[in-house]
Design a protein around this motif. Structure first.
Motif, PDB file in Angstrom:
ATOM      1  N   UNK A  39      -8.362   6.693  -9.918  1.00  0.00           N
ATOM      2  CA  UNK A  39      -9.058   5.553 -10.508  1.00  0.00           C
ATOM      3  C   UNK A  39      -8.412   4.237 -10.131  1.00  0.00           C
ATOM      4  N   UNK A  40      -7.080   4.243 -10.111  1.00  0.00           N
ATOM      5  CA  UNK A  40      -6.358   3.032  -9.730  1.00  0.00           C
ATOM      6  C   UNK A  40      -6.677   2.651  -8.289  1.00  0.00           C
ATOM      7  N   UNK A  41      -6.712   3.624  -7.402  1.00  0.00           N
ATOM      8  CA  UNK A  41      -7.041   3.334  -6.008  1.00  0.00           C
ATOM      9  C   UNK A  41      -8.470   2.806  -5.871  1.00  0.00           C
ATOM     10  N   UNK A  42      -9.405   3.388  -6.636  1.00  0.00           N
ATOM     11  CA  UNK A  42     -10.791   2.908  -6.578  1.00  0.00           C
ATOM     12  C   UNK A  42     -10.905   1.485  -7.113  1.00  0.00           C
TER      13      UNK A  42
ATOM     14  N   UNK B 121       0.803  -1.223   0.000  1.00  0.00           N
ATOM     15  CA  UNK B 121       0.000   0.000   0.000  1.00  0.00           C
ATOM     16  C   UNK B 121       0.838   1.276   0.000  1.00  0.00           C
ATOM     17  N   UNK B 122       2.107   1.165   0.321  1.00  0.00           N
ATOM     18  CA  UNK B 122       2.937   2.360   0.493  1.00  0.00           C
ATOM     19  C   UNK B 122       3.124   3.137  -0.806  1.00  0.00           C
ATOM     20  N   UNK B 123       3.396   2.465  -1.924  1.00  0.00           N
ATOM     21  CA  UNK B 123       3.693   3.179  -3.173  1.00  0.00           C
ATOM     22  C   UNK B 123       2.498   3.987  -3.686  1.00  0.00           C
ATOM     23  N   UNK B 124       1.302   3.391  -3.843  1.00  0.00           N
ATOM     24  CA  UNK B 124       0.182   4.207  -4.326  1.00  0.00           C
ATOM     25  C   UNK B 124      -0.186   5.336  -3.354  1.00  0.00           C
ATOM     26  N   UNK B 125      -0.085   5.070  -2.070  1.00  0.00           N
ATOM     27  CA  UNK B 125      -0.406   6.106  -1.090  1.00  0.00           C
ATOM     28  C   UNK B 125       0.606   7.252  -1.163  1.00  0.00           C
ATOM     29  N   UNK B 126       1.864   6.911  -1.327  1.00  0.00           N
ATOM     30  CA  UNK B 126       2.898   7.948  -1.431  1.00  0.00           C
ATOM     31  C   UNK B 126       2.670   8.810  -2.673  1.00  0.00           C
TER      32      UNK B 126
ATOM     33  N   UNK C  23      -0.181   9.428  -4.153  1.00  0.00           N
ATOM     34  CA  UNK C  23      -1.331  10.297  -3.912  1.00  0.00           C
ATOM     35  C   UNK C  23      -0.969  11.457  -2.988  1.00  0.00           C
ATOM     36  N   UNK C  24      -0.179  11.163  -1.978  1.00  0.00           N
ATOM     37  CA  UNK C  24       0.206  12.220  -1.045  1.00  0.00           C
ATOM     38  C   UNK C  24       1.130  13.244  -1.698  1.00  0.00           C
ATOM     39  N   UNK C  25       1.928  12.800  -2.658  1.00  0.00           N
ATOM     40  CA  UNK C  25       2.833  13.732  -3.331  1.00  0.00           C
ATOM     41  C   UNK C  25       2.095  14.654  -4.299  1.00  0.00           C
ATOM     42  N   UNK C  26       1.007  14.187  -4.877  1.00  0.00           N
ATOM     43  CA  UNK C  26       0.286  15.032  -5.842  1.00  0.00           C
ATOM     44  C   UNK C  26      -0.528  16.117  -5.149  1.00  0.00           C
ATOM     45  N   UNK C  27      -1.003  15.882  -3.938  1.00  0.00           N
ATOM     46  CA  UNK C  27      -1.835  16.866  -3.248  1.00  0.00           C
ATOM     47  C   UNK C  27      -1.068  18.148  -2.901  1.00  0.00           C
ATOM     48  N   UNK C  28       0.134  18.086  -2.306  1.00  0.00           N
ATOM     49  CA  UNK C  28       0.843  19.335  -1.996  1.00  0.00           C
ATOM     50  C   UNK C  28       1.241  20.104  -3.251  1.00  0.00           C
ATOM     51  N   UNK C  29       1.561  19.395  -4.314  1.00  0.00           N
ATOM     52  CA  UNK C  29       1.922  20.088  -5.545  1.00  0.00           C
ATOM     53  C   UNK C  29       0.752  20.921  -6.065  1.00  0.00           C
ATOM     54  N   UNK C  30      -0.424  20.371  -5.995  1.00  0.00           N
ATOM     55  CA  UNK C  30      -1.599  21.101  -6.481  1.00  0.00           C
ATOM     56  C   UNK C  30      -1.911  22.282  -5.555  1.00  0.00           C
ATOM     57  N   UNK C  31      -1.653  22.141  -4.253  1.00  0.00           N
ATOM     58  CA  UNK C  31      -1.953  23.215  -3.312  1.00  0.00           C
ATOM     59  C   UNK C  31      -0.960  24.377  -3.446  1.00  0.00           C
ATOM     60  N   UNK C  32       0.281  24.107  -3.859  1.00  0.00           N
ATOM     61  CA  UNK C  32       1.293  25.146  -3.958  1.00  0.00           C
ATOM     62  C   UNK C  32       1.133  26.002  -5.205  1.00  0.00           C
ATOM     63  N   UNK C  33       0.567  25.469  -6.240  1.00  0.00           N
ATOM     64  CA  UNK C  33       0.482  26.189  -7.504  1.00  0.00           C
ATOM     65  C   UNK C  33      -0.698  27.153  -7.508  1.00  0.00           C
ATOM     66  N   UNK C  34      -0.476  28.337  -8.043  1.00  0.00           N
ATOM     67  CA  UNK C  34      -1.553  29.311  -8.155  1.00  0.00           C
ATOM     68  C   UNK C  34      -2.361  29.060  -9.426  1.00  0.00           C
TER      69      UNK C  34
END
Length: 126
Positions: free
Chosen positions: A46-49, A12-17, A19-30
């Motif tokens: 989709x892969x997680x679902x 579970x670590x790789x897909x979770x990592x 997902x966690x990496x994409x969220x901060x990137x989206x929050x930092x960009x204006x």
């Protein structure tokens, strides 16, 4: 910790990592995410679902097989550790093979020299 739980954490670590990496990137960009970023995020979601039922089934299987695996590790662990300590170089052996009668053998590769134990120099009086 049970060994099957450690295995599930690694799965579970790789897909979770990701997902966690994409969220901060989206929050930092204006500016809004690019098509590639949106596509990657949608792909991972989709892969997680799609994988959720498989992970649930795997968790149920591990819960069911856990006690048997734990008993196997408890009984065979020390014996396997002793075997690993005895064999110095596994590369001089072929892969294990099962004979028709059920025996399992591990053959030495023919081009490898056979090591003979050295006899001690001291003599023992009986």
């Amino acid at each position: 910790m049970r060994p099957y739980i450690q295995c599930m954490k690694q799965i579970l670590a790789a897909p979770l990592a990701l997902l966690l990496l994409t969220a901060p990137l989206a929050a930092q960009e204006a500016e809004p995410p690019s098509l590639m970023e949106r596509g990657a995020q949608m792909f991972l979601e989709g892969l997680m679902k799609e994988m959720a039922p498989a992970f649930d089934d795997l968790a149920a299987l591990m819960k069911e097989a856990g006690p048997a695996l734990e008993e196997f590790v408890t009984q065979m662990g020390p014996k396997l550790r002793d075997l690993l300590d005895e064999v110095e170089d596994w590369s001089v052996y072929h892969a294990p093979e099962v004979l028709p009668n059920g025996d399992i053998i591990i053959r030495r590769k023919p081009d490898q020299p056979v090591e003979t134990p050295q006899e001690p120099d001291a003599q023992i009086d009986l």
